[in-house]
Design an enzyme around this catalytic site. Structure first.
Site, PDB file in Angstrom:
ATOM      1  N   ILE A  62      52.004  52.489  25.976  1.00 55.68           N
ATOM      2  CA  ILE A  62      50.545  52.405  25.880  1.00 55.68           C
ATOM      3  C   ILE A  62      50.160  51.245  24.972  1.00 55.68           C
ATOM      4  O   ILE A  62      50.825  50.989  23.970  1.00 55.68           O
ATOM      5  CB  ILE A  62      49.977  53.716  25.290  1.00 55.68           C
ATOM      6  CG1 ILE A  62      50.367  54.895  26.174  1.00 55.68           C
ATOM      7  CG2 ILE A  62      48.474  53.633  25.084  1.00 55.68           C
ATOM      8  CD1 ILE A  62      50.151  56.238  25.511  1.00 55.68           C
ATOM      9  N   CYS A  63      49.052  50.570  25.313  1.00 52.66           N
ATOM     10  CA  CYS A  63      48.460  49.572  24.418  1.00 52.66           C
ATOM     11  C   CYS A  63      46.954  49.564  24.644  1.00 52.66           C
ATOM     12  O   CYS A  63      46.397  50.516  25.186  1.00 52.66           O
ATOM     13  CB  CYS A  63      49.081  48.184  24.621  1.00 52.66           C
ATOM     14  SG  CYS A  63      48.619  47.394  26.170  1.00 52.66           S
ATOM     15  N   ARG A  64      46.283  48.514  24.268  1.00 48.54           N
ATOM     16  CA  ARG A  64      44.828  48.436  24.387  1.00 48.54           C
ATOM     17  C   ARG A  64      44.378  48.335  25.849  1.00 48.54           C
ATOM     18  O   ARG A  64      43.482  49.035  26.286  1.00 48.54           O
ATOM     19  CB  ARG A  64      44.302  47.248  23.583  1.00 48.54           C
ATOM     20  CG  ARG A  64      42.797  47.106  23.621  1.00 48.54           C
ATOM     21  CD  ARG A  64      42.340  45.968  22.693  1.00 48.54           C
ATOM     22  NE  ARG A  64      40.934  45.731  22.871  1.00 48.54           N
ATOM     23  CZ  ARG A  64      40.423  44.852  23.715  1.00 48.54           C
ATOM     24  NH1 ARG A  64      41.205  44.105  24.457  1.00 48.54           N
ATOM     25  NH2 ARG A  64      39.117  44.688  23.817  1.00 48.54           N
ATOM     26  N   GLY A  66      46.907  47.327  28.630  1.00 44.69           N
ATOM     27  CA  GLY A  66      48.017  47.399  29.577  1.00 44.69           C
ATOM     28  C   GLY A  66      48.930  46.184  29.560  1.00 44.69           C
ATOM     29  O   GLY A  66      50.000  46.208  30.154  1.00 44.69           O
ATOM     30  N   MET A  90      44.137  51.907  26.379  1.00 43.55           N
ATOM     31  CA  MET A  90      43.151  52.700  25.655  1.00 43.55           C
ATOM     32  C   MET A  90      41.716  52.337  26.044  1.00 43.55           C
ATOM     33  O   MET A  90      40.814  53.158  25.873  1.00 43.55           O
ATOM     34  CB  MET A  90      43.354  52.551  24.147  1.00 43.55           C
ATOM     35  CG  MET A  90      44.637  53.201  23.632  1.00 43.55           C
ATOM     36  SD  MET A  90      44.789  54.963  24.013  1.00 43.55           S
ATOM     37  CE  MET A  90      43.498  55.659  22.964  1.00 43.55           C
TER      38      MET A  90
END
Length: 98
Positions: A62-64, A66, A90
């Site tokens: 997961i990140c901000r 993708g 996110m």
């Protein structure tokens, strides 16, 4: 590269499925908002901490948005790990946060 949507992750969590969620954002990003139960390993530290991953388990990155999680997925996948990129990150997440 394997991918999973934010909705799919949210549904699995709502159904009580235990997931190995790894957030590769920076510490201050995760401190502001994260999915409950996520483990934070910033992308820049991933190669030094990949020994913490169990190759027999599936890990969702997961990140901000993708992008970073996509790079983490490729990197770990190249090292024999079973990893999936959560598309949208996110920014697209509408589930529970802490």
């Amino acid at each position: 590269m394997k991918e999973i949507s934010v909705k799919e992750v949210e549904t699995l969590l709502d159904d009580g499925i235990e997931l190995n969620l790894i957030d590769v954002r920076e510490v201050e990003e995760v401190a502001a908002e994260k999915i409950p139960g996520v483990i934070n390993i910033p992308l820049g530290l991933l190669e030094f901490r990949m020994h913490e991953f169990d190759k027999s388990k599936e890990h969702i990155m997961i990140c901000r948005s993708g992008g970073r999680s996509g790079r983490a997925t490729q990197f770990l996948g190249n090292h024999g790990f079973n990893v999936i990129n959560m598309t949208g990150g996110m920014l697209a997440w509408e589930g529970k946060v802490e």
